[in-house]
Design an enzyme around this catalytic site. Structure first.
Site, PDB file in Angstrom:
ATOM      1  N   HIS A  10       0.834  -1.208   0.000  1.00  0.00           N
ATOM      2  CA  HIS A  10       0.000   0.000   0.000  1.00  0.00           C
ATOM      3  C   HIS A  10       0.864   1.252   0.000  1.00  0.00           C
ATOM      4  CE1 HIS A  10      -3.719   2.203   0.558  1.00  0.00           C
ATOM      5  NE2 HIS A  10      -3.175   2.891   1.532  1.00  0.00           N
ATOM      6  N   TYR A  33      -5.054   7.345  -6.863  1.00  0.00           N
ATOM      7  CA  TYR A  33      -6.329   8.061  -6.983  1.00  0.00           C
ATOM      8  C   TYR A  33      -6.227   9.432  -7.638  1.00  0.00           C
ATOM      9  CZ  TYR A  33      -5.079   9.859  -2.255  1.00  0.00           C
ATOM     10  OH  TYR A  33      -4.454  10.406  -1.159  1.00  0.00           O
ATOM     11  N   HIS A  48     -12.079   3.617  -2.824  1.00  0.00           N
ATOM     12  CA  HIS A  48     -11.217   4.361  -1.887  1.00  0.00           C
ATOM     13  C   HIS A  48     -11.548   4.068  -0.431  1.00  0.00           C
ATOM     14  CE1 HIS A  48      -9.872   7.713   0.636  1.00  0.00           C
ATOM     15  NE2 HIS A  48      -8.851   7.783  -0.188  1.00  0.00           N
ATOM     16  N   GLU A  87      -9.829   3.338   9.288  1.00  0.00           N
ATOM     17  CA  GLU A  87      -8.563   3.964   9.677  1.00  0.00           C
ATOM     18  C   GLU A  87      -8.785   4.929  10.844  1.00  0.00           C
ATOM     19  OE1 GLU A  87      -6.599   6.101   6.519  1.00  0.00           O
ATOM     20  OE2 GLU A  87      -4.806   6.490   7.719  1.00  0.00           O
ATOM     21  N   HIS A 120      -5.538  -0.900   6.771  1.00  0.00           N
ATOM     22  CA  HIS A 120      -5.638  -0.396   8.155  1.00  0.00           C
ATOM     23  C   HIS A 120      -6.476  -1.316   9.059  1.00  0.00           C
ATOM     24  CE1 HIS A 120      -3.611   3.142   6.725  1.00  0.00           C
ATOM     25  NE2 HIS A 120      -4.612   3.492   5.950  1.00  0.00           N
ATOM     26  N   ASP A 175       2.200   3.277   2.748  1.00  0.00           N
ATOM     27  CA  ASP A 175       1.095   4.235   2.760  1.00  0.00           C
ATOM     28  C   ASP A 175       1.541   5.668   2.412  1.00  0.00           C
ATOM     29  OD1 ASP A 175      -1.432   5.255   3.022  1.00  0.00           O
ATOM     30  OD2 ASP A 175      -1.599   4.973   5.176  1.00  0.00           O
TER      31      ASP A 175
HETATM   32 ZN   LIG Z   1      -3.672   4.885   2.105  1.00  0.00          ZN
END
Ligand SMILES: [Zn+2]
Length: 467
Positions: A63, A129, A218, A248, A282, A333
């Site tokens: 990720h 994204y 998302h 998250e 997450h 991330d």
């Molecule tokens: Zn993320």
């Protein structure tokens, strides 16, 4: 038999089936696949030597948002808000996202992917994204920005799962935030058409096994539920991995319950989204029932502890997840730090701090058991979550691996019996010396051929962005 089309690699130690072995050469064919391991004297004699090194399977980073590399070090201060949280950090992230040209996005991705490679990561799942121009208008090629990220990955040589992200709205009953204009594709049909176009384009731009596509709703917040289920149905029909941010922050749970009457993972279960191709990114604020649903579905959880501690997200309940049998992998991330072994050790350390105990994730009394569990999360579990070809050193798999310097100050004196624990709990990136993808040495003695150009291009982007 030493075939001329094979190359043998012989280090002092090699990580095979959960332990370090000595005296084994690994053979790789011209297609980059591992063909065999051998301890025959003739094979050892003809292999290329990697002295004072151990071979470790390439790490799989499940990720990443590569563009967020630009805000590293730019958000560690108080803002005008009463309280600085994930949500104030997000404003800075939106601001940066909107300043980047397509060429910048390529340069920044190249920087992030180079750093990944230099830390032993050979595959990345890029949760992508950024789709449109800053004002929200579509580019002539709707996948222009995805292709910049793919181009960056191809150039530095890392494998990439482009997790094409659907982002439809700011939230339930929320009007669109202007900072989100680049992300939003509000029509399901458009998202599927653009995804099809990317699937068609990829084979023209990359070698087989280096680039593939996944589907990434998302988050619950950003998706009407029918849109979400239709794109996951599409992923299931086409055998694509599905990755999604889940739970998250506590505010997301409250919003999900307000809209749907149930928490996120329960909602996903009701809508048949959960299965073995699903990875929850997450999964921090989740109930015992939700953990059972993930386990039953054989879904994955991707923990991103270096990012989660930076953002104040909370600790992934890895003890409860592992107890239930949920497989856990890792991601960098926000890329505030790129060190997947640090993510792996933090998964355990966050629990130690919360519980005032040690070796929380260990099962049984084996000395290596905890480190094996954490390293497998950073390698083979991650590969399964991304449907990636690498993940372990086995015959038939690609030769994706890195070498560590056994005399690096961070692990010196380890010896075979404690090397695994030294690597998982103490290794510094200076110990990573050579990195191979598909049998090709992309990093040699700590250096990548494009390193100087990648760095200077990135530094130029940063100077312009933050002047
Ligand atoms: Zn993320």
């Amino acid at each position: 038999m030493n075939d001329e089309r094979e190359t043998g690699w012989l280090a002092d130690l090699i990580y095979l089936k959960g332990r370090f072995e000595s005296g084994y050469a690994m053979f790789v064919d011209e297609a980059g696949r591992i063909t065999r391991f051998s301890n025959a004297p003739n094979d050892l004699a003809t292999s290329r030597k990697l002295p004072n090194r151990a071979i470790v399977p390439g790490l799989v980073n499940c990720h990443s948002h590569s563009f967020q590399r630009v805000i590293r070090g730019r958000t560690e201060h108080r803002t005008a808000a009463n309280r600085d949280t994930f949500w104030t950090w997000r404003e800075a992230m939106y601001h940066a996202a909107n300043l980047l040209s397509p060429e910048d996005i390529y340069r920044v991705a190249r920087m992030a992917f180079l750093e990944m490679l230099m830390s032993g990561i050979t595959t990345v799942g890029e949760f992508h994204y950024l789709h449109h121009a800053p004002d929200g208008s579509r580019y002539d090629d709707p996948n222009l920005l995805a292709m910049q990220v793919i181009r960056a990955a191809n150039e530095v040589g890392i494998r990439i799962a482009l997790l094409r992200t659907a982002y439809a709205r700011a939230g339930w009953r929320k009007s669109v935030h202007p900072g989100q204009a680049r992300f939003i594709t509000d029509r399901l049909e458009t998202f599927l058409e653009d995804t099809e176009a990317l699937l068609v384009a990829i084979p023209r731009y990359s070698k087989p096994g280096f680039v593939w596509v996944g589907i990434a709703p998302h988050s619950i917040r950003a998706m009407p539920i029918d849109y979400l289920t239709k794109i996951t149905d599409y992923a299931h029909e086409n055998g694509l991995p599905v990755h999604m941010h889940v739970a998250e922050q506590p505010a997301e749970i409250d919003e999900c319950i307000a809209e749907h009457k149930v928490p996120p993972i329960e909602l996903l279960k009701q809508r048949n989204v959960l299965d073995s191709s699903f990875t929850a990114i997450h999964a921090i604020h989740i109930t015992e029932d939700e953990i059972r649903y993930l386990a039953h579905a054989k879904a994955h959880v991707c923990a991103c502890p270096t990012s989660e501690r930076n953002l104040g997200d909370g600790a992934v309940p890895a003890d409860r997840l592992a107890q239930a049998g949920v497989n856990i992998c890792f991601g960098s991330d926000s890329n505030v730090q790129i060190d997947l072994l640090e993510d792996a050790r933090l998964l355990e350390y966050h629990l130690r701090m919360n519980k005032l105990e040690r070796a929380v994730l260990a099962r049984g009394s084996g000395e290596d058991q905890l480190a094996q569990f954490l390293l497998s999360g950073a390698t083979e579990v991650g590969a399964a979550a991304l449907k990636a070809p690498g993940g372990s050193l086995e015959v038939g798999r690609p030769a994706d691996f890195f070498t560590v310097n056994l005399s690096d100050v961070s692990i010196a004196g380890a010896g075979r019996e404690s090397l695994l624990n030294n690597i998982v709990f103490s290794l510094e990136r200076t110990a990573v010396r050579d990195v191979f993808v598909n049998g090709e040495p992309l990093i040699q003695d700590g250096q990548h051929a494009l390193q100087d150009a990648v760095l200077s291009d990135f530094e130029a982007v940063q100077r312009r962005l933050w002047k």
